[in-house]
Design a protein around this motif. Structure first.
Motif, mmCIF file in Angstrom:
data_model
loop_
_atom_site.group_PDB
_atom_site.id
_atom_site.type_symbol
_atom_site.label_atom_id
_atom_site.label_comp_id
_atom_site.label_asym_id
_atom_site.label_seq_id
_atom_site.Cartn_x
_atom_site.Cartn_y
_atom_site.Cartn_z
ATOM 1 N N VAL A 1 -10.007 1.359 -2.278
ATOM 2 C CA VAL A 1 -8.664 1.763 -1.856
ATOM 3 C C VAL A 1 -7.725 1.784 -3.051
ATOM 4 C CG1 VAL A 1 -6.657 1.071 -0.481
ATOM 5 C CG2 VAL A 1 -8.944 0.990 0.529
ATOM 6 N N LEU A 2 -7.773 0.743 -3.860
ATOM 7 C CA LEU A 2 -6.901 0.672 -5.034
ATOM 8 C C LEU A 2 -7.216 1.791 -6.030
ATOM 9 C CD1 LEU A 2 -6.870 -3.193 -5.601
ATOM 10 C CD2 LEU A 2 -4.913 -1.787 -4.924
ATOM 11 N N GLU A 3 -8.485 2.056 -6.233
ATOM 12 C CA GLU A 3 -8.864 3.121 -7.172
ATOM 13 C C GLU A 3 -8.316 4.468 -6.724
ATOM 14 O OE1 GLU A 3 -13.067 1.497 -9.093
ATOM 15 O OE2 GLU A 3 -13.096 2.578 -7.165
ATOM 16 N N GLU A 4 -8.393 4.738 -5.421
ATOM 17 C CA GLU A 4 -7.898 6.023 -4.938
ATOM 18 C C GLU A 4 -6.376 6.076 -5.006
ATOM 19 O OE1 GLU A 4 -8.963 9.281 -1.490
ATOM 20 O OE2 GLU A 4 -9.726 7.231 -1.328
ATOM 21 N N MET A 5 -5.721 4.966 -4.751
ATOM 22 C CA MET A 5 -4.265 4.916 -4.877
ATOM 23 C C MET A 5 -3.840 5.153 -6.332
ATOM 24 S SD MET A 5 -2.476 4.385 -2.064
ATOM 25 C CE MET A 5 -2.847 4.040 -0.341
ATOM 26 N N VAL A 6 -4.551 4.546 -7.256
ATOM 27 C CA VAL A 6 -4.242 4.743 -8.677
ATOM 28 C C VAL A 6 -4.424 6.203 -9.058
ATOM 29 C CG1 VAL A 6 -5.004 4.206 -11.027
ATOM 30 C CG2 VAL A 6 -4.713 2.361 -9.356
ATOM 31 N N ALA A 7 -5.507 6.820 -8.583
ATOM 32 C CA ALA A 7 -5.744 8.231 -8.877
ATOM 33 C C ALA A 7 -4.624 9.110 -8.328
ATOM 34 C CB ALA A 7 -7.087 8.660 -8.303
ATOM 35 N N ALA A 8 -4.007 8.672 -7.211
ATOM 36 C CA ALA A 8 -2.915 9.436 -6.608
ATOM 37 C C ALA A 8 -1.593 9.215 -7.313
ATOM 38 C CB ALA A 8 -2.787 9.073 -5.133
ATOM 39 N N GLY A 9 -1.474 8.102 -8.075
ATOM 40 C CA GLY A 9 -0.229 7.866 -8.803
ATOM 41 C C GLY A 9 0.330 6.460 -8.713
ATOM 42 N N LEU A 10 -0.380 5.552 -8.061
ATOM 43 C CA LEU A 10 0.085 4.167 -7.982
ATOM 44 C C LEU A 10 0.153 3.549 -9.371
ATOM 45 C CD1 LEU A 10 0.714 1.686 -6.099
ATOM 46 C CD2 LEU A 10 -1.724 1.123 -6.304
ATOM 47 N N LEU B 1 10.421 12.335 0.229
ATOM 48 C CA LEU B 1 10.628 13.071 -1.022
ATOM 49 C C LEU B 1 12.100 13.083 -1.413
ATOM 50 C CD1 LEU B 1 8.172 16.068 -0.648
ATOM 51 C CD2 LEU B 1 8.037 14.214 -2.317
ATOM 52 N N ALA B 2 12.994 13.151 -0.434
ATOM 53 C CA ALA B 2 14.430 13.116 -0.742
ATOM 54 C C ALA B 2 14.815 11.780 -1.366
ATOM 55 C CB ALA B 2 15.241 13.374 0.528
ATOM 56 N N ARG B 3 14.214 10.707 -0.886
ATOM 57 C CA ARG B 3 14.484 9.391 -1.471
ATOM 58 C C ARG B 3 13.973 9.328 -2.906
ATOM 59 N NH1 ARG B 3 15.251 4.758 1.314
ATOM 60 N NH2 ARG B 3 16.413 6.124 2.721
ATOM 61 N N GLU C 1 -0.884 9.747 0.932
ATOM 62 C CA GLU C 1 -0.092 10.949 0.661
ATOM 63 C C GLU C 1 1.326 10.599 0.201
ATOM 64 O OE1 GLU C 1 1.140 14.873 0.173
ATOM 65 O OE2 GLU C 1 -0.821 13.877 0.108
ATOM 66 N N ILE C 2 1.864 9.473 0.669
ATOM 67 C CA ILE C 2 3.178 9.049 0.175
ATOM 68 C C ILE C 2 3.129 8.884 -1.339
ATOM 69 C CG2 ILE C 2 4.795 7.102 0.109
ATOM 70 C CD1 ILE C 2 4.315 6.773 3.117
ATOM 71 N N ILE C 3 2.093 8.203 -1.824
ATOM 72 C CA ILE C 3 1.952 8.005 -3.266
ATOM 73 C C ILE C 3 1.716 9.338 -3.964
ATOM 74 C CG2 ILE C 3 0.616 6.867 -5.074
ATOM 75 C CD1 ILE C 3 2.340 4.983 -3.342
ATOM 76 N N GLY C 4 0.798 10.130 -3.438
ATOM 77 C CA GLY C 4 0.457 11.390 -4.087
ATOM 78 C C GLY C 4 1.614 12.367 -4.141
ATOM 79 N N SER C 5 2.333 12.507 -3.041
ATOM 80 C CA SER C 5 3.428 13.485 -3.009
ATOM 81 C C SER C 5 4.564 13.064 -3.928
ATOM 82 C CB SER C 5 3.935 13.665 -1.573
ATOM 83 O OG SER C 5 4.492 12.457 -1.063
ATOM 84 N N LEU C 6 4.892 11.790 -3.954
ATOM 85 C CA LEU C 6 5.951 11.323 -4.837
ATOM 86 C C LEU C 6 5.556 11.468 -6.305
ATOM 87 C CD1 LEU C 6 7.087 8.146 -2.871
ATOM 88 C CD2 LEU C 6 8.524 10.118 -3.392
ATOM 89 N N HIS C 7 4.312 11.153 -6.610
ATOM 90 C CA HIS C 7 3.876 11.251 -8.005
ATOM 91 C C HIS C 7 3.838 12.699 -8.472
ATOM 92 C CE1 HIS C 7 2.011 10.112 -11.723
ATOM 93 N NE2 HIS C 7 0.979 10.904 -11.498
ATOM 94 N N ARG C 8 3.412 13.592 -7.613
ATOM 95 C CA ARG C 8 3.385 15.006 -8.000
ATOM 96 C C ARG C 8 4.794 15.543 -8.233
ATOM 97 N NH1 ARG C 8 -0.634 14.959 -3.933
ATOM 98 N NH2 ARG C 8 0.853 15.733 -2.374
ATOM 99 N N ALA C 9 5.723 15.122 -7.400
ATOM 100 C CA ALA C 9 7.084 15.641 -7.498
ATOM 101 C C ALA C 9 7.895 14.974 -8.604
ATOM 102 C CB ALA C 9 7.800 15.480 -6.157
#
Length: 365
Positions: free
Chosen positions: A157-166, A90-92, A121-129
């Motif tokens: 896998v791709l669909e779920e990544m996109v939903a998370a913010g990919l 998240l700092a990055r 979670e890396i994708i989701g947390s970065l997208h949320r923040a």
């Protein structure tokens, strides 16, 4: 034969594998080849040369594949091995966002013990923040491993990544497609068919992606041409690739370390041939981290139309001996482009022009 190729290029006809291999012959004048590539480049992009403001995130260098071509990867417990914490990740992202980056490029090792949830979670947390940051993440090798390790289809896998913010896929992990070479440089990594299938699935979902080719190691001109034509064939089917990125092999620290890095003339020849063969790709990127700043700048006159970006915190090529700077400033990129006579234009990941006011920006396309 070169005159016949030039006539085909001027009339917009597609080059064959035989013609591509011919252009690699040393008797074909590099500067004539460059002028042909520049004509195609100007036909597609005019006098524009693109750059972007981006940062890199490599969350772990621990990797199950340990490819002979790679100086970056480590085994668990090995000196230099790391896994970034959630706070560090998240700092990055915060650093990139505060610097006005439009894109965070996320790739790393394929960690044998970290599950699918960690990558998601890396994708989701970065997208949320940092919802304005475009997350260009996970090579086809990473996506295929996530699918295999969970028993799920790549598309799911791709669909779920996109939903998370990919937002899009990078083009890494392609290396050289030909199996005879791939067995030597990346024996555990996914094969060409799997790499192409992941990108096909991404394109079918509306995701854009890039495509790379790592050259200057054990491959021949025929292998390079074969690689490019396989990409061209998939692009005919999907139209989902944005840019082709030729990557110069860096041997330092790799198990193929007795090889030499390709020189500037060999790099420029490959850039030019890529522009001529990949008639259905809009962009050829001269990635300055891989090619070197000076060679990447010259490549803008040999068919390339994009220098990539500011590239904070890139690790993979620097671990392998890249002598390029750790990052470039916006004014550096604009100056390098202007020196070549092209017009520097900032873009976002999807090649929309960006209007910038310091760290504040908006896409205008």
């Amino acid at each position: 034969m070169l005159d016949a190729i030039a006539r085909k290029i001027d009339s917009g006809e597609r080059l064959s594998a035989e013609e591509g291999e011919y252009l690699y012959r040393p008797e074909v004048d590099l500067h004539v080849l460059g002028r042909l590539a520049d004509r195609v480049r100007r036909r597609k992009n005019g006098t524009i040369a693109w750059y972007n403001v981006n940062a890199h995130l490599n969350p772990t260098n621990i990797c199950a594949y340990r490819c002979p071509l790679c100086a970056y990867s480590r085994d668990p417990g090995e000196a230099g091995a790391y896994v970034m914490s959630a706070d560090e990740i998240l700092a990055r992202g915060q650093e990139a966002d505060e610097a006005g980056a439009t894109e965070l490029h996320i790739v790393g090792g394929i960690h044998p013990a970290l599950g699918y949830g960690w990558y998601l979670e890396i994708i989701g947390s970065l997208h949320r923040a940092f919802p304005r940051l475009h997350l260009k993440a996970w090579t086809a090798a990473e996506i295929a491993w996530l699918a295999e390790s969970t028993g799920r289809p790549v598309r799911a896998v791709l669909e779920e990544m996109v939903a998370a913010g990919l937002g899009s896929l990078p083009g890494g992990g392609a290396e050289i497609f030909h199996p005879a070479v791939r067995r030597q440089i990346a024996p555990r990594k996914i094969d060409a068919e799997t790499w192409l299938a992941v990108h096909r699935a991404a394109h079918e979902l509306g995701l854009r992606s890039n495509a790379t080719m790592l050259f200057g190691h054990l491959e021949t001109a025929a292998h390079r041409v074969d690689h490019m034509l396989r990409l061209r064939a998939l692009q005919d089917q999907t139209g989902g690739f944005q840019a082709f990125i030729p990557l110069a092999f860096h041997p330092d620290g790799a198990r193929l370390g007795d090889l030499r890095r390709p020189g500037s003339l060999a790099i420029l020849r490959t850039v030019a041939i890529a522009r001529l063969l990949l008639d259905n790709f809009d962009h050829i990127k001269a990635y300055w981290i891989s090619l070197g700043v000076g060679t990447a700048q010259v490549a803008l006159g040999y068919g390339a139309d994009d220098l990539d970006g500011t590239v904070r915190h890139e690790s993979i090529h620097h671990e392998a001996g890249s002598q390029a700077p750790e990052a470039l400033l916006i004014e550096d990129l604009r100056g390098l482009i202007a020196e070549t006579g092209y017009e520097p234009v900032e873009r976002d990941t999807l090649y929309r022009p960006v209007r910038r006011h310091g760290t504040r920006w908006e896409a205008t396309g």
